[in-house]
Design a protein around this motif. Structure first.
Motif, short mmCIF file in Angstrom:
data_model
loop_
_atom_site.label_atom_id
_atom_site.label_comp_id
_atom_site.label_asym_id
_atom_site.label_seq_id
_atom_site.Cartn_x
_atom_site.Cartn_y
_atom_site.Cartn_z
N THR A 22 1.75 -82.39 19.09
CA THR A 22 3.03 -81.93 19.48
C THR A 22 3.91 -82.87 18.86
O THR A 22 4.91 -82.62 18.09
N GLU B 52 -7.53 -92.73 3.68
CA GLU B 52 -8.42 -92.18 4.78
C GLU B 52 -9.88 -92.51 4.58
O GLU B 52 -10.24 -92.38 3.54
N SER C 278 -7.00 -84.91 15.03
CA SER C 278 -6.10 -83.95 14.75
C SER C 278 -6.82 -82.85 14.21
O SER C 278 -5.69 -81.64 14.28
N GLY D 23 -1.83 -89.77 22.95
CA GLY D 23 -2.60 -89.13 23.77
C GLY D 23 -2.72 -87.55 23.75
O GLY D 23 -2.56 -87.04 22.48
C1 LIG Z 1 -9.87 -82.02 22.01
C2 LIG Z 1 -8.46 -82.29 21.77
C3 LIG Z 1 -7.68 -81.49 22.06
C4 LIG Z 1 -6.07 -81.67 21.83
N1 LIG Z 1 -5.05 -80.91 21.91
C5 LIG Z 1 -3.93 -81.06 21.59
C6 LIG Z 1 -2.94 -80.21 21.59
O1 LIG Z 1 -3.34 -78.99 21.64
N2 LIG Z 1 -1.68 -80.57 21.51
C7 LIG Z 1 -1.27 -81.89 21.28
O2 LIG Z 1 0.02 -82.20 21.07
N3 LIG Z 1 -2.28 -83.07 21.16
C8 LIG Z 1 -3.44 -82.68 21.48
N4 LIG Z 1 -4.51 -83.59 21.39
C9 LIG Z 1 -4.16 -84.80 20.92
C10 LIG Z 1 -3.85 -84.97 19.51
O3 LIG Z 1 -4.88 -84.26 18.79
C11 LIG Z 1 -3.97 -86.49 19.17
O4 LIG Z 1 -3.01 -87.31 19.80
C12 LIG Z 1 -3.55 -86.60 17.70
O5 LIG Z 1 -4.41 -85.76 16.86
C13 LIG Z 1 -3.83 -88.13 17.36
O6 LIG Z 1 -3.63 -88.08 15.82
P1 LIG Z 1 -3.88 -89.53 15.07
O7 LIG Z 1 -3.48 -89.20 13.69
O8 LIG Z 1 -3.15 -90.58 15.51
O9 LIG Z 1 -5.60 -89.53 15.48
P2 LIG Z 1 -6.88 -89.00 14.46
O10 LIG Z 1 -6.54 -87.81 14.44
O11 LIG Z 1 -7.90 -89.60 15.04
O12 LIG Z 1 -6.75 -89.77 12.83
C14 LIG Z 1 -6.80 -90.88 12.58
C15 LIG Z 1 -7.69 -91.08 11.38
O13 LIG Z 1 -7.66 -92.50 10.79
C16 LIG Z 1 -8.58 -92.46 10.27
N5 LIG Z 1 -9.17 -93.95 10.21
C17 LIG Z 1 -9.27 -94.73 11.15
N6 LIG Z 1 -9.58 -96.23 10.84
C18 LIG Z 1 -9.34 -96.03 9.62
C19 LIG Z 1 -9.55 -97.18 8.50
N7 LIG Z 1 -9.83 -98.33 8.79
N8 LIG Z 1 -9.35 -96.86 7.36
C20 LIG Z 1 -8.87 -95.36 6.80
N9 LIG Z 1 -8.71 -94.56 7.72
C21 LIG Z 1 -8.97 -94.75 9.12
C22 LIG Z 1 -9.70 -91.68 11.05
O14 LIG Z 1 -10.84 -91.22 10.20
C23 LIG Z 1 -8.90 -90.48 11.25
O15 LIG Z 1 -8.94 -89.40 10.32
C24 LIG Z 1 -5.90 -83.13 21.56
C25 LIG Z 1 -6.82 -84.02 21.37
C26 LIG Z 1 -8.29 -83.46 21.66
C27 LIG Z 1 -9.29 -84.87 21.21
#
Ligand SMILES: Cc1cc2nc3c(=O)[nH]c(=O)nc-3n(C[C@H](O)[C@H](O)[C@H](O)COP(=O)(O)OP(=O)(O)OC[C@H]3O[C@@H](n4cnc5c(N)ncnc54)[C@H](O)[C@@H]3O)c2cc1C
Length: 377
Positions: A362, A31, A40, A357
């Motif tokens: 979920t 991370e 997240s 998205g």
């Molecule tokens: C305000 C908001 C409310 C939401 N509410 C809901 C909800 O209630 N229910 C639901 O189902 N979904 C919800 N969502 C959607 C959900 O939060 C996201 O789809 C989900 O969290 C995506 O997870 P992720 O791990 O792909 O992304 P992220 O949580 O963005 O994690 C990606 C991680 O990768 C790291 N990273 C990026 N590039 C690199 C790299 N090169 N090297 C190392 N680390 C890196 C970043 O620092 C980050 O920590 C919501 C989203 C938002 C913004």
């Protein structure tokens, strides 16, 4: 498969680490931040089944909900609670649409039940305001987003085998270069595995950038949301709550009655706002949200939609909200086509998984399960 490298400490990356460990695969987890700071930990923590489109989207959300529930038995600190949700109608048009939803062929699968005002107030006595009725969705659930990644990591570390690597968490390491079955972090260290999973969220200019740029039409886009949290409310809100505006956005409610909904107030229409309200374990209320698709995104948060969302919440609760103690914005990655999320091969043995998205929290456990099913087949 013996060893996987996961890049990204958000819920998607962490759920891939959980899935890998459940298959006995060693995991190295990178991370770039000291701890995850992306979508997240900024979301509502809604495990939201109710509004999903019939078919594959509903099936993915249902499978994910089952996995969340199973995981919560191993990791109670995720805060999973099967509290359901109430989508609350404040006029006849919204109530008419809720009735249509309650008559859907898969209404039972979603745990839908149309409630009159006394029945809704019995299920959620915190709703003391004026409304016309509500749709109960028993399948919806809640987790604590700020705690989930850390809780899952603690579980992975605690369940390490006494011999072997098991799970290695490497915060503060940014992956900057991809090679077959490997990534290099900014310190120069290479991390190799049978599979490298890039779960880099809405970061489109880093290691995922060159790959995403190869598409004629971008497969994913970024969406920015505004949120707030109040001080603790003096009573329990026993379900998640959504207002009638949420009926405009979730595909399950794309029914004839949607055309009869009154126009939104201009500030809500301009920001694609809907009220979602979740009580946290400490009694505070997470309230949102808005949607902005236009880049560059504002770097500051706009007060006008907050005024609208607070007024809506106060209308349903029938009382003043506690003071706001936090405001923030978050950005998620969303597919631009019909796919529920984006998974593609960046290089031999390197997969990018992003774009779930607004359903990412979920669906994350089921997406991770599908990744391994795909890679193992
Ligand atoms: C305000 C908001 C409310 C939401 N509410 C809901 C909800 O209630 N229910 C639901 O189902 N979904 C919800 N969502 C959607 C959900 O939060 C996201 O789809 C989900 O969290 C995506 O997870 P992720 O791990 O792909 O992304 P992220 O949580 O963005 O994690 C990606 C991680 O990768 C790291 N990273 C990026 N590039 C690199 C790299 N090169 N090297 C190392 N680390 C890196 C970043 O620092 C980050 O920590 C919501 C989203 C938002 C913004």
């Amino acid at each position: 498969m013996d060893r996987v490298v996961v890049v990204g400490g958000g819920v998607l990356g962490t759920m891939h680490a959980v899935q890998a460990r459940s298959r006995g695969i060693d995991v190295v987890h990178l991370e770039r931040e000291a701890g995850p700071r992306g979508a997240s930990v900024r979301n509502f923590g809604l495990i939201w089944v109710s509004g999903r489109a019939a078919g594959p989207e509903l099936a993915l959300a249902q499978r994910a909900r089952t996995l969340w529930e199973e995981l919560a038995m191993l990791v109670p600190a995720t805060g999973f609670r099967a509290h359901g949700s109430l989508t609350v109608a404040t006029d006849d048009a919204e109530l008419g649409l809720l009735k249509e939803a309650a008559d859907l062929p898969d209404a039972a699968e979603r745990g839908f039940e149309l409630l009159d005002v006394p029945a809704a107030a019995e299920i959620n006595p915190a709703l003391r305001g004026e409304f016309a009725g509500a749709l109960l969705c028993r399948q919806d659930a809640i987790v604590e987003p700020r705690r989930v990644p850390g809780a899952l990591r603690d579980y992975l570390i605690a369940s390490q085998p006494t011999s072997g690597d098991g799970y290695e968490w490497l915060p503060g390491r940014e992956a900057i270069e991809v090679a077959p079955h490997a990534v290099r972090d900014h310190t120069g260290s290479w991390h190799r595995g049978d599979l490298v999973l890039l779960c880099t969220g809405a970061a489109y200019t880093g290691i995922a950038g060159p790959h995403l740029a190869e598409y004629e039409r971008p497969p994913v886009r970024r969406v920015r949301l505004q949120m707030l949290e109040t001080a603790p409310l003096d009573r329990r809100v026993t379900t998640a709550v959504a207002d009638g505006d949420s009926l405009r956005y979730y595909p399950a409610f794309d029914l004839p009655g949607r055309a009869r909904l009154a126009p939104q107030p201009p500030v809500a229409a301009a920001t694609a706002a809907q009220l979602l309200l979740v009580q946290r374990l400490d009694g505070s209320l997470t309230i949102g949200d808005t949607h902005s698709y236009q880049v560059p995104f504002d770097f500051d948060v706009d007060e006008a939609p907050y005024d609208h969302l607070r007024a809506k919440a106060e209308q349903l609760l029938g009382s003043q909200l506690p003071p706001v103690r936090r405001r923030w914005a978050g950005v998620y990655s969303q597919t631009t086509g019909p796919e529920l999320y984006h998974r593609s091969q960046v290089a031999p043995g390197v997969m990018l998984v992003t774009g779930p998205g607004g359903r990412g929290m979920t669906c994350s456990p089921a997406v991770a399960e599908e990744t391994f099913a795909t890679c193992e087949s």
